[in-house]
Design an enzyme around this catalytic site. Structure first.
Site, PDB file in Angstrom:
ATOM      1  N   PHE A  15       0.831  -1.209   0.000  1.00 44.41           N
ATOM      2  CA  PHE A  15       0.000   0.000   0.000  1.00 44.41           C
ATOM      3  C   PHE A  15       0.869   1.264   0.000  1.00 44.41           C
ATOM      4  CE2 PHE A  15      -1.840   2.971   3.295  1.00 44.41           C
ATOM      5  CZ  PHE A  15      -2.546   3.741   2.386  1.00 44.41           C
ATOM      6  N   ASP A  35      10.055  -6.734  -3.848  1.00 45.50           N
ATOM      7  CA  ASP A  35       8.914  -7.194  -3.044  1.00 45.50           C
ATOM      8  C   ASP A  35       8.753  -8.707  -3.216  1.00 45.50           C
ATOM      9  OD1 ASP A  35       6.284  -5.276  -1.938  1.00 45.50           O
ATOM     10  OD2 ASP A  35       6.077  -7.460  -1.976  1.00 45.50           O
ATOM     11  N   ASN A  36       8.357  -9.366  -2.129  1.00 46.23           N
ATOM     12  CA  ASN A  36       8.082 -10.812  -2.237  1.00 46.23           C
ATOM     13  C   ASN A  36       6.593 -11.092  -2.433  1.00 46.23           C
ATOM     14  OD1 ASN A  36       6.967 -10.403   0.275  1.00 46.23           O
ATOM     15  ND2 ASN A  36       8.204 -11.930   1.346  1.00 46.23           N
ATOM     16  N   THR A  39       2.200  -9.642   1.230  1.00 49.74           N
ATOM     17  CA  THR A  39       0.982  -8.904   1.593  1.00 49.74           C
ATOM     18  C   THR A  39       0.648  -7.826   0.564  1.00 49.74           C
ATOM     19  OG1 THR A  39       2.231  -7.343   2.968  1.00 49.74           O
ATOM     20  CG2 THR A  39       1.294  -9.277   4.076  1.00 49.74           C
ATOM     21  N   ALA A 118      11.263   2.494   7.415  1.00 49.03           N
ATOM     22  CA  ALA A 118       9.849   2.755   7.739  1.00 49.03           C
ATOM     23  C   ALA A 118       9.546   2.084   9.071  1.00 49.03           C
ATOM     24  CB  ALA A 118       8.952   2.207   6.634  1.00 49.03           C
ATOM     25  N   TYR A 149       5.586  -7.555  15.837  1.00 49.90           N
ATOM     26  CA  TYR A 149       5.703  -6.367  14.975  1.00 49.90           C
ATOM     27  C   TYR A 149       6.455  -5.253  15.719  1.00 49.90           C
ATOM     28  CZ  TYR A 149       4.116  -2.537  11.899  1.00 49.90           C
ATOM     29  OH  TYR A 149       4.055  -1.461  11.043  1.00 49.90           O
ATOM     30  N   ARG A 190      -7.177  -3.404   8.954  1.00 48.76           N
ATOM     31  CA  ARG A 190      -6.919  -2.095   9.555  1.00 48.76           C
ATOM     32  C   ARG A 190      -8.208  -1.297   9.635  1.00 48.76           C
ATOM     33  NH1 ARG A 190      -0.912  -0.822   7.150  1.00 48.76           N
ATOM     34  NH2 ARG A 190      -1.569  -2.072   5.383  1.00 48.76           N
TER      35      ARG A 190
END
Ligand code: NAD
Length: 342
Positions: A15, A35-36, A39, A118, A149, A190
Site C-alpha cells: 500500500f 517485493d516478495n 501482503t 519505515a 511487529y 486495519r
C-alpha cells in the site's frame, strides 16, 4: 539527492510502498521496487510497469537483496504491517525487521546510499505519554501477540542506528502513524478499510470495546510527502510522520458512516490484547526540520478512499480503473495511468 538518481523501495508493491514508488517516479527518479508479494500485490504497481524508469524485482529481503548499478537511496518498507497480517506471519515479521533490515542496510552501505527505515508508532506500544514525542521510549509488552511487529521495528531501529554509528551509513528513521488511502487492502483488518467495507456493505461497523480508544489517521499523500522530505533531508531521526488530529474509534466509525451515507449500526467486539488506549503523534520535530504537516482532512481523505473502494467493488461502473480487488489494469490503460513524466 538529485532527481535522476535511483531509489530502491523494498516493499514497493504494498500500500504505502506503491504510493512512494509512484511519487518518486513523478519526481523523475528511477525506482527499483523489491517485493516478495506476501501482503502486497502486482496490481498495486501494474500502472508503473509502463515507465522505463521503473523496475520490479521479485525477492525476499530476508534472504538477500542484490541490485545492479548505482543506487542513491534505499527505503525499507518490506514488512507485514496490519495486525491481521503480522499475527498470521509472526516469524516472517520478526525476520523482516531483523534480517530484512540487515540486508537492506548492507545494500545501502555497499552503494553509499541514504537509507530510510519505515518504522512505526507501534514502537511506543500502549503509551504513557501523550501525544507521543520521539524522545519517548515507549511501553511495549515484549511477549504479547503484537510484540512480533513492535519488537521487530524496535530492533530494526537499533540496527539502523548501529549501522550509522559503526559503518557511517547515512540513515534516517521515520516513525509512521496510521496511514490510509486508496490501495489499502479492503480485507487487511486495519481500521479504515474494515469500517469502509462494513459501511458500504451495510454490515455492522465493529469497534473493539466501547470505541473510546483513540487513533490518529493520516492520508497517504501526506505520509508520502513526509517520507520524501525526510529522505531528502540530512536528518537521522527518528521523526514522527502522522496526523495529530486524534479521534475516538467510535467517532471514526461515525465519520465513515456519514461519508458513505451508510445506515450500518455500530457494534462492539472484545478488545484485542495490548490494543493501545491512545495514539497521537507529536509532529513538532517534522514541522521544524521538514516544514511538514498533513494537509488532507479526514473527511477529504475518506471520500477519495471510499470512492476507490466502490470502484473496486463495481469495476465496470463509470470510467475509473481499479487497482485493488484483484482487477488488473489492462496493458492499453497502463500508460494512461503511469505517473507524469513516464
Ligand atoms: P503492506 O503490507 O501493504 O506493504 C508491505 C509490503 O512489503 C508488501 O508489498 C509485502 O509483500 C512486502 N514484504 C513483506 N515482507 C517482505 C519481505 N520479506 N521481502 C520483500 N517484501 C516483503 O503494508 P503498508 O501499510 O504499505 O506498510 C509499509 C511499511 O510501512 C511497513 O514496513 C509498515 O511497518 C510501515 N508502516 C505502515 C503504516 C500504515 O499505517 N500503513 C504505519 C506505520 C508503519
Amino acid at each position: 539527492m538529485s532527481a535522476s538518481k535511483t531509489v530502491v523501495v523494498a516493499g514497493g508493491a504494498g500500500f504505502l510502498g506503491s504510493h512512494l514508488c509512484r511519487r518518486l517516479l513523478a519526481d523523475g527518479h528511477g525506482v527499483v521496487c523489491v517485493d516478495n508479494l506476501s501482503t502486497g500485490g502486482p496490481e498495486n504497481v501494474d500502472d508503473l510497469t509502463a515507465c522505463d524508469r521503473f523496475r520490479f524485482v521479485h525477492a525476499d529481503v530476508v534472504e538477500s537483496v542484490d541490485i545492479h548499478g548505482e543506487v542513491a537511496a534505499v527505503c525499507h518498507l518490506a514488512s507485514p504491517a496490519s495486525p491481521l497480517a503480522y499475527l498470521a506471519r509472526p516469524v516472517e515479521t520478526l525476520l523482516a525487521g531483523s534480517a530484512g533490515t540487515l540486508h537492506t542496510l548492507e545494500l545501502a552501505r555497499e552503494k553509499g546510499a541514504r537509507y530510510l527505515l519505515a518504522s512505526t508508532s507501534e514502537v511506543y506500544g500502549d503509551p504513557r505519554i501523550h501525544p507521543q514525542p520521539e524522545h519517548y521510549w515507549g511501553h511495549v509488552n515484549p511477549i504479547g501477540p503484537r510484540s512480533v511487529y513492535d519488537e521487530a521495528k524496535r530492533f530494526a531501529e537499533a540496527l539502523t542506528t548501529a549501522y550509522r554509528r559503526t559503518h557511517g551509513v547515512d540513515t534516517v528513521i521515520a516513525r509512521i502513524f496510521n496511514t490510509y488511502g486508496p490501495g489499502i487492502r479492503a480485507d487487511d483488518g486495519r481500521i479504515v478499510p474494515t469500517f469502509v467495507r462494513q459501511a458500504v456493505d451495510g454490515a455492522p461497523i465493529t469497534v473493539h470495546g466501547d470505541g473510546s480508544q483513540t487513533r490518529s489517521l493520516c492520508y497517504v499523500d501526506d505520509t508520502v510527502e513526509g517520507l520524501v522530505r525526510l529522505l531528502r533531508s540530512a536528518h537521522h531521526g527518528p521523526v514522527n510522520i502522522g496526523n495529530p488530529r486524534e479521534l475516538s474509534v467510535r467517532r471514526i466509525a461515525e465519520t465513515i458512516r456519514e461519508v458513505t451515507g451508510s445506515r450500518s449500526p455500530i457494534a462492539s467486539l472484545p478488545r484485542m490484547a495490548d490494543d493501545p488506549e491512545i495514539r497521537c503523534p507529536d509532529i513538532s520535530l517534522a514541522a521544524e526540520i521538514l516544514d511538514w504537516k498533513p494537509s488532507t482532512s479526514l473527511e477529504q481523505g475518506l471520500r477519495v478512499t471510499v470512492d476507490h473502494v466502490l470502484r473496486a467493488k463495481h469495476p465496470h461502473d463509470g470510467s475509473g480503473v481499479t487497482r485493488t480487488g484483484g482487477d488488473r489494469i489492462r496493458p492499453s490503460e497502463r500508460r494512461r495511468n503511469a505517473p507524469a513524466g513516464c
